[in-house]
Design a protein around this motif. Structure first.
Motif, mmCIF file in Angstrom:
data_model
loop_
_atom_site.group_PDB
_atom_site.id
_atom_site.type_symbol
_atom_site.label_atom_id
_atom_site.label_comp_id
_atom_site.label_asym_id
_atom_site.label_seq_id
_atom_site.Cartn_x
_atom_site.Cartn_y
_atom_site.Cartn_z
ATOM 1 N N VAL A 143 28.508 22.187 23.285
ATOM 2 C CA VAL A 143 28.888 21.743 24.499
ATOM 3 C C VAL A 143 30.202 21.327 25.298
ATOM 4 O O VAL A 143 30.289 21.129 26.250
ATOM 5 C CB VAL A 143 27.654 19.813 23.605
ATOM 6 C CG1 VAL A 143 27.886 18.842 24.986
ATOM 7 C CG2 VAL A 143 26.335 20.397 23.009
ATOM 8 N N VAL A 144 30.785 20.776 24.026
ATOM 9 C CA VAL A 144 32.775 21.045 24.424
ATOM 10 C C VAL A 144 32.727 22.499 25.524
ATOM 11 O O VAL A 144 33.567 22.822 26.482
ATOM 12 C CB VAL A 144 33.165 21.354 23.259
ATOM 13 C CG1 VAL A 144 35.113 21.228 23.263
ATOM 14 C CG2 VAL A 144 33.065 19.769 22.845
ATOM 15 N N HIS A 145 32.498 23.530 24.734
ATOM 16 C CA HIS A 145 32.696 24.576 25.542
ATOM 17 C C HIS A 145 32.885 24.667 27.194
ATOM 18 O O HIS A 145 32.511 24.873 27.700
ATOM 19 C CB HIS A 145 32.299 25.827 24.931
ATOM 20 C CG HIS A 145 32.602 27.120 25.394
ATOM 21 N ND1 HIS A 145 31.820 27.658 25.922
ATOM 22 C CD2 HIS A 145 33.900 28.184 24.958
ATOM 23 C CE1 HIS A 145 32.475 29.205 27.111
ATOM 24 N NE2 HIS A 145 33.749 28.833 25.973
ATOM 25 N N SER A 146 31.157 24.795 27.237
ATOM 26 C CA SER A 146 30.345 24.371 28.196
ATOM 27 C C SER A 146 31.003 23.219 29.420
ATOM 28 O O SER A 146 30.945 22.759 30.503
ATOM 29 C CB SER A 146 28.445 23.982 28.390
ATOM 30 O OG SER A 146 27.920 24.466 27.844
ATOM 31 N N VAL A 147 31.470 22.221 28.993
ATOM 32 C CA VAL A 147 32.409 20.655 29.841
ATOM 33 C C VAL A 147 33.729 21.124 29.659
ATOM 34 O O VAL A 147 34.122 20.958 31.058
ATOM 35 C CB VAL A 147 31.420 19.547 29.316
ATOM 36 C CG1 VAL A 147 32.018 18.047 29.738
ATOM 37 C CG2 VAL A 147 30.025 19.433 28.966
ATOM 38 N N LEU A 148 33.933 21.289 28.490
ATOM 39 C CA LEU A 148 35.456 21.132 28.826
ATOM 40 C C LEU A 148 36.058 22.822 29.079
ATOM 41 O O LEU A 148 37.473 22.739 28.446
ATOM 42 C CB LEU A 148 35.970 21.002 27.169
ATOM 43 C CG LEU A 148 36.034 19.164 27.518
ATOM 44 C CD1 LEU A 148 36.838 18.624 26.495
ATOM 45 C CD2 LEU A 148 36.607 18.456 28.712
ATOM 46 N N VAL A 149 35.265 23.829 29.007
ATOM 47 C CA VAL A 149 36.168 25.087 29.248
ATOM 48 C C VAL A 149 34.822 25.584 30.750
ATOM 49 O O VAL A 149 36.270 25.563 31.204
ATOM 50 C CB VAL A 149 35.693 25.931 28.308
ATOM 51 C CG1 VAL A 149 36.426 27.350 28.235
ATOM 52 C CG2 VAL A 149 36.587 25.470 26.763
ATOM 53 N N MET A 150 34.376 25.505 30.460
ATOM 54 C CA MET A 150 33.394 26.197 31.823
ATOM 55 C C MET A 150 33.934 25.428 33.045
ATOM 56 O O MET A 150 34.177 26.082 34.271
ATOM 57 C CB MET A 150 32.197 27.029 31.890
ATOM 58 C CG MET A 150 32.271 28.033 30.064
ATOM 59 S SD MET A 150 33.270 29.596 30.841
ATOM 60 C CE MET A 150 32.177 29.809 31.841
ATOM 61 N N GLY A 151 33.224 24.254 32.636
ATOM 62 C CA GLY A 151 33.552 23.237 33.241
ATOM 63 C C GLY A 151 33.911 22.659 34.190
ATOM 64 O O GLY A 151 34.652 22.693 35.313
#
Length: 495
Positions: free
Chosen positions: A375-383
């Motif tokens: 979740v953190v990777h999807s939101v705070l990295v890719m997003g």
């Protein structure tokens, strides 16, 4: 064992005590012969009497014959080194116990990880813990369907590693291999409870490309570190008062410098001898550096908009200070928030690479200290990276349209194409739009994207500078030379 299977025992609070009680009973019970086997519906326990002349032991499940289609086949091979340390104390008798769980309900972690066949295989030796084996313990898992398209990772249950649960899965000390599409082989240097994590893998990196990509990253990041460091040092050494534009560039250089340093240290800190807390701290620092770098790229785009769109007198009180609060403070909050909620968000992260063999596909693991939460990777990295890239792409398109309009007024139309090309390249480097290549990691774009992304972004921090206060970052100097041909600056931003 039957009490552990009872519905009232399905509590993560009571299960650890029941498991430790079962272990102690198996280690201390008396039985005739050399081994004891006890079995219930979902638990199988085995106890073996060992001596100091132990030469190794191979165990297989009852279904393991020549039929690899059986759903829950497994096997364990123990090396002769297993009793070496225990025999130094000259005990009267050694006891090896193995406990197999065909239901992973008791081993749920924070991420609710999926386990291959829901099998958990455990082993323990009396007279202390067994770790740092030179000859690893081999644990084999078979599946009735091909595992192609999945990332499989050998893990062990680390008790006390989670605040919400009684433990968590960790890949430390285990090496994952896949001799065939139906089998996973775990080579671990210690004894505990083992399993295989499964997750869908949209794209796997070929093992033969790992060396050149690593070499490119090492050389490119090293060049970027040296260039960024020299530029920042020359900036502080200069006596001439720098303007807000230069100070923004220096902050971008500092973020790129921090990003490259933490990135190069990440694989080293992910190795098992390094404490897990150090890897967690470095992973958080790497994420912070990435967010800071992306934020300063967006600030460069915003500042470019002000310079091109509002060329008349502009004054914003403490402009650079406010940008520093945004560029360095906002990423810190975005990293500290998930870290405070769940410390396991950061830590060793396993990247699967594959090597094609004649009879199957072999898998290896490469670990780095990075974001572990999807979740953190999807939101705070890719997003976050996607929003930054989108914003800068819009600014870049608008800037090119503005430059084209200014070129229409230029006196030398024959040199227009060359200058515009240089301007586009400079703006592309400045705004970091090459980071948008990360969104093409699929299908036929995977391999070209890997090399383009690695080459372009590992060299992102390369700079030029001259002593005496004249500095520039990437293509900024080229852009400035082109812009002065089109119009004249009427004021400055900030103080």
């Amino acid at each position: 064992m039957e009490n552990m299977e009872a519905p009232r025992a399905r509590s993560s609070f009571s299960f650890p005590g029941q498991l430790h009680q079962l272990e102690q009973m198996l280690l201390n019970t008396s039985f005739p012969g050399h081994n004891l086997t006890l079995q219930t519906a979902t638990i199988q326990s085995l106890a073996f009497k060992l001596s100091c002349d132990f030469s190794g032991l191979s165990l297989t499940s009852a279904a393991v014959k020549q039929v690899p289609q059986a759903r829950s086949q497994h096997a364990m091979q123990f090396p002769s080194e297993l009793t070496r340390d225990a025999c130094k104390t000259r005990p009267r008798e050694l006891r090896l116990i193995c406990i197999y769980f065909s239901n992973a309900h008791f081993f749920k972690d924070e991420n609710n990880s999926s386990l291959l066949n829901n099998d958990v295989l455990g082993a323990q030796l009396s007279h202390g813990h067994v770790n740092n084996l030179r000859d690893p313990v081999n644990i084999s898992f078979w599946h009735n369907q091909s595992l192609e398209g999945y990332t499989v990772t050998c893990v062990f249950w680390k008790e006390g590693a989670s605040k919400q649960h009684w433990g968590a899965w960790s890949p430390e000390g285990c090496h994952t291999e896949q001799p065939s599409p139906f089998q996973v082989l775990c080579r671990c240097n210690h004894l505990t409870y083992f399993a295989v994590l499964m997750q869908l893998s949209p794209a796997l990196v070929p093992a033969e490309l790992l060396a050149p990509l690593t070499y490119i990253s090492l050389v490119g990041c090293s060049i970027s570190i040296v260039a960024s460091l020299l530029t920042v040092l020359l900036h502080f050494h200069a006596r001439k008062q720098s303007d807000s534009l230069t100070r923004i560039h220096m902050n971008l250089h500092a973020s790129v410098l921090l990003l490259n340093i933490t990135f190069l240290l990440s694989p080293t800190f992910a190795m098992s001898p390094v404490p897990g807390s150090a890897c967690t701290a470095l992973a958080a620092a790497l994420h912070y550096a990435l967010l800071s770098c992306l934020t300063w790229m967006a600030i460069e785009g915003f500042n470019l908009y002000l310079l091109l769109g509002r060329v008349y007198n502009i004054y914003i009180r403490r402009y650079v200070l406010k940008l520093c609060v945004l560029g360095w403070g906002a990423p810190a909050l975005l990293v500290l928030l998930p870290l405070a909620v769940k410390s396991s968000v950061y830590g060793p992260c396993t990247i699967a690479v594959f090597d094609s063999w004649e009879n199957g596909t072999g898998f290896q693991n490469v670990s780095i200290c990075w974001v572990r939460s999807p979740v953190v990777h999807s939101v705070l990295v890719m997003g976050y990276g996607g929003l930054t890239s989108l914003f800068n792409l819009v600014v870049l398109a608008w800037a090119l349209w503005t430059l084209r309009r200014l070129r229409a007024r230029a006196d030398a139309p024959s040199a227009r194409a060359c200058r515009d090309t240089v301007t586009v390249l400079g703006l592309t480097v400045l705004l970091g739009t090459t980071w948008a290549l990360a969104f093409f990691s699929f299908g036929i774009f995977l391999l070209p994207q890997l090399f383009l992304f690695t080459i372009l972004n590992s060299l992102y921090g390369r700079t030029g500078g001259q002593p005496g206060g004249s500095h520039w970052a990437g293509g900024v100097w080229l852009v400035g030379c082109s812009l002065t041909k089109g119009f004249r600056w009427k004021g400055q931003v900030g103080d």
